[in-house]
Design a protein around this motif. Sequence first.
Motif, mmCIF file in Angstrom:
data_model
loop_
_atom_site.group_PDB
_atom_site.id
_atom_site.type_symbol
_atom_site.label_atom_id
_atom_site.label_comp_id
_atom_site.label_asym_id
_atom_site.label_seq_id
_atom_site.Cartn_x
_atom_site.Cartn_y
_atom_site.Cartn_z
ATOM 1 N N PRO A 76 6.522 34.953 31.099
ATOM 2 C CA PRO A 76 5.607 33.900 31.583
ATOM 3 C C PRO A 76 4.908 34.266 32.882
ATOM 4 O O PRO A 76 3.693 34.053 33.022
ATOM 5 C CB PRO A 76 6.537 32.696 31.762
ATOM 6 C CG PRO A 76 7.641 32.923 30.776
ATOM 7 C CD PRO A 76 7.854 34.407 30.784
ATOM 8 N N ALA A 77 5.637 34.834 33.855
ATOM 9 C CA ALA A 77 5.015 35.209 35.129
ATOM 10 C C ALA A 77 4.028 36.352 34.936
ATOM 11 O O ALA A 77 2.938 36.351 35.526
ATOM 12 C CB ALA A 77 6.084 35.592 36.140
ATOM 13 N N ILE A 78 4.399 37.338 34.120
ATOM 14 C CA ILE A 78 3.498 38.466 33.888
ATOM 15 C C ILE A 78 2.239 37.991 33.182
ATOM 16 O O ILE A 78 1.114 38.365 33.558
ATOM 17 C CB ILE A 78 4.207 39.561 33.070
ATOM 18 C CG1 ILE A 78 5.360 40.160 33.888
ATOM 19 C CG2 ILE A 78 3.225 40.647 32.642
ATOM 20 C CD1 ILE A 78 6.213 41.140 33.113
ATOM 21 N N ARG A 79 2.411 37.153 32.167
ATOM 22 C CA ARG A 79 1.266 36.625 31.417
ATOM 23 C C ARG A 79 0.342 35.843 32.355
ATOM 24 O O ARG A 79 -0.882 36.005 32.325
ATOM 25 C CB ARG A 79 1.774 35.736 30.286
ATOM 26 C CG ARG A 79 0.723 35.355 29.243
ATOM 27 C CD ARG A 79 1.325 34.403 28.212
ATOM 28 N NE ARG A 79 2.492 34.971 27.574
ATOM 29 C CZ ARG A 79 3.725 34.435 27.625
ATOM 30 N NH1 ARG A 79 3.932 33.327 28.318
ATOM 31 N NH2 ARG A 79 4.726 34.996 27.000
ATOM 32 N N ASN A 80 0.929 35.009 33.192
ATOM 33 C CA ASN A 80 0.155 34.213 34.147
ATOM 34 C C ASN A 80 -0.622 35.109 35.112
ATOM 35 O O ASN A 80 -1.819 34.908 35.350
ATOM 36 C CB ASN A 80 1.097 33.310 34.938
ATOM 37 C CG ASN A 80 0.395 32.536 36.040
ATOM 38 O OD1 ASN A 80 -0.154 31.452 35.811
ATOM 39 N ND2 ASN A 80 0.409 33.068 37.256
#
Length: 250
Positions: A166-170
Amino acid sequence: MPSSSPSTYVTRHTRPEHPARRLVCFPHAGGAASFFRPWARYVDPSVELLAVQYPGRENRFREALIPTMNPLASAIADELLTLPPLPTVFFGHSMGAAVAYETLLRLQQTGAAAHIARLCVSGRSPDGAAGPAVQTDEELVEAVRCLGGTHAAVFDDPDLRELLMPAIRNDYHLIDSYRRRTDAPLLHADVHALTGDRDPRVTPEEAAGWSAVTSGSFAVTVLEGDHFYLVPAAERVARLTMEPVEPLPV
């Protein structure tokens, strides 16, 4: 062990009793404040070493991610304004270089950036890498693997991958959608660009484009390595950020 300050965006890695200078570090996409914890061994004992903690990771894991640059840089600037002024250097790697630049712009616009002497921008050109934005999780994983660094191995563990994605995608969405304002005011701080000689995202010539964002002095340092050249060279990079550098000839 270092702990977070009351300012949620700031993690303190050193707490000198009488700090003489401050180094504020901004992590890469998917990165966290702990990435800079080893630097505490390398900076002078008088340096207050701080790292920015973006929401959605480590001690801020349950907080909502911020998907665009403007609210992120503004929130960081607001919290840095609560710190007592010290001669300060900003260091940002990859996405963090853009976040550091935008944060400094906001501080400068408030008139509160006179104590910030230098912006160190690492692993990024002023306008980012050319090419299509990544779309799927598989493309994200492949992009991170190609860059190397500490995240690549964790994708083999399904549980860790689920936590990190989720953090990488964001962050990839944030930096892919970000565009530097061409009419932004010049920085007053000196700028030092650093890059690896085999970085697939930015050449030394592209890194030199940061000279256009400042009215201060500018220098480029090229070190051996790929996009995450600063991991094996942590000691040298940490020391370089706080040392005077020779400006490029005009």
